[in-house]
Enzyme design. Structure first.
Site, PDB file in Angstrom:
ATOM      1  N   GLU A  67       0.632  -1.272  -0.139  1.00 58.82           N
ATOM      2  CA  GLU A  67      -0.002  -0.128   0.229  1.00 58.82           C
ATOM      3  C   GLU A  67       0.886   1.143   0.279  1.00 58.82           C
ATOM      4  OE1 GLU A  67      -0.489  -2.652   1.866  1.00 58.82           O
ATOM      5  OE2 GLU A  67      -2.643  -3.340   1.794  1.00 58.82           O
ATOM      6  N   PHE A 129     -11.658  -7.687  13.802  1.00 59.80           N
ATOM      7  CA  PHE A 129     -10.608  -8.055  12.805  1.00 59.80           C
ATOM      8  C   PHE A 129     -10.404  -6.877  11.944  1.00 59.80           C
ATOM      9  CE2 PHE A 129      -9.318 -10.220   8.985  1.00 59.80           C
ATOM     10  CZ  PHE A 129      -7.906 -10.509   9.626  1.00 59.80           C
ATOM     11  N   GLN A 130      -9.005  -6.668  11.962  1.00 63.57           N
ATOM     12  CA  GLN A 130      -8.527  -5.510  10.981  1.00 63.57           C
ATOM     13  C   GLN A 130      -9.349  -4.248  11.170  1.00 63.57           C
ATOM     14  OE1 GLN A 130      -8.394  -7.039   7.039  1.00 63.57           O
ATOM     15  NE2 GLN A 130      -6.248  -7.860   7.617  1.00 63.57           N
ATOM     16  N   MET A 492      24.406   8.761   2.458  1.00 61.17           N
ATOM     17  CA  MET A 492      24.227  10.026   3.028  1.00 61.17           C
ATOM     18  C   MET A 492      24.418   9.856   4.461  1.00 61.17           C
ATOM     19  SD  MET A 492      23.596  13.041   2.503  1.00 61.17           S
ATOM     20  CE  MET A 492      23.052  13.696   1.029  1.00 61.17           C
TER      21      MET A 492
HETATM   22  C1  LIG Z   1      12.518   5.790   5.424  1.00 62.41           C
HETATM   23  C2  LIG Z   1      13.820   6.521   5.755  1.00 62.41           C
HETATM   24  N1  LIG Z   1      14.768   5.857   6.652  1.00 62.41           N
HETATM   25  C3  LIG Z   1      15.733   6.293   6.985  1.00 62.41           C
HETATM   26  C4  LIG Z   1      16.091   7.337   6.393  1.00 62.41           C
HETATM   27  C5  LIG Z   1      17.578   8.340   6.862  1.00 62.41           C
HETATM   28  N2  LIG Z   1      18.385   8.016   5.713  1.00 62.41           N
HETATM   29  C6  LIG Z   1      18.412   9.153   4.908  1.00 62.41           C
HETATM   30  S1  LIG Z   1      19.267   9.184   3.478  1.00 62.41           S
HETATM   31  C7  LIG Z   1      19.893   7.541   3.882  1.00 62.41           C
HETATM   32  C8  LIG Z   1      20.664   6.649   3.288  1.00 62.41           C
HETATM   33  C9  LIG Z   1      20.389   6.142   1.863  1.00 62.41           C
HETATM   34  O1  LIG Z   1      21.223   5.163   1.369  1.00 62.41           O
HETATM   35  P1  LIG Z   1      20.758   4.857  -0.239  1.00 62.41           P
HETATM   36  O2  LIG Z   1      19.501   4.650  -0.615  1.00 62.41           O
HETATM   37  O3  LIG Z   1      21.676   3.882  -0.673  1.00 62.41           O
HETATM   38  O4  LIG Z   1      21.258   6.229  -0.956  1.00 62.41           O
HETATM   39  P2  LIG Z   1      22.773   6.849  -0.967  1.00 62.41           P
HETATM   40  O5  LIG Z   1      22.612   7.904  -0.071  1.00 62.41           O
HETATM   41  O6  LIG Z   1      23.775   5.830  -0.796  1.00 62.41           O
HETATM   42  O7  LIG Z   1      22.905   7.478  -2.438  1.00 62.41           O
HETATM   43  C10 LIG Z   1      19.285   6.884   5.154  1.00 62.41           C
HETATM   44  C11 LIG Z   1      19.115   5.824   5.700  1.00 62.41           C
HETATM   45  C12 LIG Z   1      15.258   7.954   5.412  1.00 62.41           C
HETATM   46  N3  LIG Z   1      15.409   9.315   4.705  1.00 62.41           N
HETATM   47  N4  LIG Z   1      13.938   7.342   5.191  1.00 62.41           N
END
Ligand SMILES: Cc1ncc(C[n+]2csc(CCOP(=O)(O)OP(=O)(O)O)c2C)c(N)n1
Ligand SMILES: [Mg+2]
Lengths: 577, 177
Positions: A67, A129-130, A492
């Site tokens: 979803e 339920f649900q 990041m």
């Molecule tokens: C749902 C969610 N969980 C955690 C984060 C924190 N977060 C921001 S950027 C990132 C890393 C993203 O890694 P990747 O998808 O490999 O992209 P990259 O930065 O390596 O290009 C995280 C964990 C987020 N923004 N969204």
């Protein structure tokens, strides 16, 4: 074909005696021109799915694999088409799975209507339920929500839902419909909503404020325009372009404003904010007038507020009264849809040029180019950079593609380097920063702009959050192009760990599966590129393919995105390394 | 900036989830609500919330805008104590023996201008409408005689200035003709 659709719409809008609430929901959707919905069935919404079956020639339902994917797809659709996206889900877990997408749509002002099934009204509050209190759960993240317990409420509430979602500052609306209301028979008549007495979505522009703004603009020596998504949501691209061209003022964008003005436009001077360009950030604190157009001074844009544009007068073109003076105090406020305020301003501004001021941009651009951009795009090291992958996409898209990005380093790099010729081409999760957004959003983005190439640029981390939507792409035969920029890291977060946590890489390195094999498992053509020499051809092959295509680009593991303004730092403290 | 007591008045449509929606605005900002009451307003089918909060003037402006932004909210206002007429209502339940045995209680009731609402063989109930310090004083005065129950309502308030809700609703009607 055209008349056929019109006939069907007319049929849908017409009155119908003794139909079920479920059928009424479908007729309401058709009457609103929503002939494409994303969703996932389950017990409490089965009567509506049964009607979808009967109406399948008129209304296309896309079965996503989760979803959350339905909401992001609806968002992607809304962002490229400018229409309201629709998502359906069952009660309980189906409904709670929508929450992330709803929150994302709320903070990024995306028009969306979510319809959830609910347990029968006599069971409400019994922990059936649900059963879940999705009205309570979604209240803080919806523009409006409503629970329907009687079929007779359906036409009016559905009409209100669409009106609220798309009018004023757009946003998500959730309508929860109990199962008995879906079964209940009633006499249906549909009337579109054109006003709600407690809701005034379009404030009237105060002309005195326009005059004051024009005076400030006439007096300014170093003015700067910062534009946001308001330009796109207000369908004000033309008015904005006129404003920029006539006034001669350099213009910079927030991440959601991207693509409202073509990348190549001479007045387009880049991105503001945490990973924005050098000149726009530094010159925010040098300009004498800051004209904010349809943007809300998000903290990722402003950094430390106490040192943000303090030397400048501020003109704020804004539609939402709650955004006025929320983060930054404005000297002049043009409270109106920016299509209207820009038009009024265009009549009053004089043609001007700012050669010296623009020279400041050129000087700082040169520094950024030398310190960052050159090595991003023409690296001397062996490993591929994210920047060159984006540049290669530009080469083969000519800037005509829709670029959908996820969240992380690849998002910042893509937004920094992607080239755009037309508006509504940048689809990303800005305010919420929702990893997992891009793949499902690309599905909707493609369906909202079938004649365009849609390229999703995703990190290896975020890709695995909604990777199941490959199944949707496969089933729908959607020619979405997927590029995973794989650095085997939550890049990041790793960058922050390197810069602010002494390289303690807690849980950011990922052992990844074979993404190419996975894509092939969904019968999606797939390729992996590890070397520079193979990049051009691979991207070309992807861009010319008429089918869905997956491309994994293995990039340097520990590259950082610069420039960068550390959290809470001043825009003046932007660092280049 | 200095924190002050503000009375926020919200005119709304009658909608099941609205109470939740409005309180969520405070919750999201970690703001404690001092008191909250809701009732029918002077206009048919229009409800009025009276919310008392302690915060800076700068913050209350922003909160009121967030409230007014909600679709079912017609208008929201904020006022200082000086700009409103406000009262609270309190009920005090005391055992009846005290009323007959302690002469002093009769004096307390008289001097506080409170009313006896009901008397039964076991207990009697006093009602007092007034400012917080008045209902509070009465509570302290009655405490030595065994206060069985005490309850105070949220603030209700009307403003000295005109609200003009009917005009707003009429404007809407005319615009949508
Ligand atoms: C749902 C969610 N969980 C955690 C984060 C924190 N977060 C921001 S950027 C990132 C890393 C993203 O890694 P990747 O998808 O490999 O992209 P990259 O930065 O390596 O290009 C995280 C964990 C987020 N923004 N969204
Ligand atoms: Mg990564």
């Amino acid at each position: 074909m055209e008349t056929n659709t019109n006939e069907k719409l007319k049929k849908a809008a017409s009155e119908a005696l003794n139909i079920s609430g479920a059928e009424a929901v479908i007729r309401c959707l058709l009457a609103e021109g929503a002939n494409l919905v994303y969703g996932y069935p389950g017990g409490a919404i089965m009567p509506i799915y049964d009607e979808l079956y009967k109406f399948q020639d008129e209304l296309h339902h896309v079965l996503t694999r989760h979803e959350q994917g339905a909401t992001h797809a609806a968002q992607g659709f809304a962002r490229t088409s400018g229409k309201v996206g629709v998502a359906l889900a069952t009660s309980g877990p189906g409904a709670t799975n929508l929450v992330t997408g709803i929150a994302d749509a709320q903070i990024d002002s995306t028009p969306m209507v979510c319809i959830t099934g609910q347990v029968a009204s006599h069971l409400l509050g019994s922990d059936a339920f649900q059963e879940t209190d999705i009205i309570g759960i979604s209240t803080p993240v919806t523009k409006w929500n409503y629970q329907i317990t009687k079929a007779s409420e359906i036409p009016e509430i559905m009409a209100k839902a669409f009106y609220i979602a798309r009018s004023g500052r757009p946003g998500p609306v959730l309508i929860d419909i109990t199962k008995d209301a879906q079964f209940e028979k009633f006499d249906f008549a549909y009337q579109k909503c054109d006003g709600i007495r407690s809701y005034q979505p379009y404030p009237t522009l105060v002309m005195d404020a326009v005059d004051e703004a024009a005076t400030l603009i006439a007096q300014a020596k170093k003015p700067l325009i910062v534009w946001g998504q308001g330009v796109i949501l207000g369908k004000a691209e033309e008015e904005f372009k006129t404003f920029v061209e006539k006034s001669g003022i350099p213009a910079v964008w927030t991440i959601l404003g991207l693509s409202a003005l073509p990348t190549d436009h001479p007045s387009n001077r880049g991105m503001v904010g945490m990973h924005g360009n050098y000149a726009p950030n530094l010159l925010t604190n040098e300009c004498d007038l800051l004209i904010a157009v349809g943007m809300r001074f998000d903290d990722r844009v402003t950094g430390d507020l106490t040192t943000y544009a303090k030397q400048a007068k501020i003109i704020h073109l804004e539609l939402d009264p709650a955004e006025v003076n929320k983060n930054v105090l404005a000297d002049v406020v043009l409270l109106a849809d920016c299509k209207i305020s820009l038009k009024a301003l265009n009549d009053r501004v004089e043609e001007k040029t700012y050669p010296q001021w623009l020279q400041r941009f050129d000087e700082l651009d040169a520094i950024e180019h030398e310190k960052v951009i050159h090595s991003d795009l023409n690296p001397s090291k062996t490993g591929l950079t994210m920047g060159e992958a984006i540049a290669m996409i530009n080469k083969h898209s000519n800037g005509d593609a829709v670029i959908v990005t996820d969240v992380g380093q690849h998002q910042m790099v893509a937004c920094r380097y992607a080239k755009f010729n037309q508006s509504k081409s940048n689809v990303t999760s800005g305010g919420l920063g929702t990893m997992g957004f891009a793949l499902p959003a690309a599905i909707g983005a493609k369906m909202g702009a079938m004649d365009r190439e849609v390229v999703a640029v995703i990190g290896d981390g975020g890709y695995q959050m909604t990777i199941q939507e490959l199944g949707t792409i496969f089933q729908q035969h959607l020619a979405v192009k997927i590029v995973v920029l794989n650095n085997d890291f939550l890049g990041m977060v790793r960058q922050w760990q390197q810069l602010f946590f002494d390289k303690r890489y807690a849980s950011t390195e990922m052992v990844n599966p074979d993404f190419v094999t996975i894509a092939k498992g969904f019968q999606i053509e797939a390729k992996r590129v590890k070397e520079r020499k193979d990049l051009d051809l691979a991207v070309q092959e992807m861009m010319t393919s008429k089918k869905p295509y997956f491309l994994e680009v293995c990039v340097e593991k520990e590259d950082n995105v610069f420039p960068m303004i550390a959290t809470g730092a001043s825009v003046s403290d932007i660092r280049l390394e | 900036m200095e924190q002050k007591i503000f009375t926020i008045s919200v005119y709304t449509e009658n909608n099941v989830g609205l109470l939740n929606r409005i309180s969520a605005i405070f919750l999201k900002r970690h703001i404690n609500i001092e008191s909250f009451s809701t009732s029918q307003s002077e206009i048919k089918d229009v409800f009025r919330f009276v919310i008392v909060v302690k915060m800076t003037a700068e913050k209350v402006v922003k909160i009121v805008k967030q409230i007014e932004k909600q679709v079912d909210v017609i208008r929201a206002f904020y006022h200082t104590d000086e700009e409103t007429i406000f009262q609270e209502n309190a009920l005090y339940k005391v055992k009846s023996s005290a009323l007959f045995e302690e002469r002093q209680i009769q004096n307390i009731i008289k001097e506080s201008h409170s009313n006896i609402v009901t008397v039964s063989p076991e207990f009697f109930v006093i009602e007092k409408t007034g400012f917080r310090n008045e209902t509070e004083q009465l509570r302290k005065d009655l405490e030595p005689y065994g206060l069985l129950q005490f309850v105070r309502s949220g603030r209700i308030s009307v403003t000295k200035a005109k609200m003009g809700i009917s005009e707003i609703l009429n404007t809407f009607k005319n615009n949508n003709k």
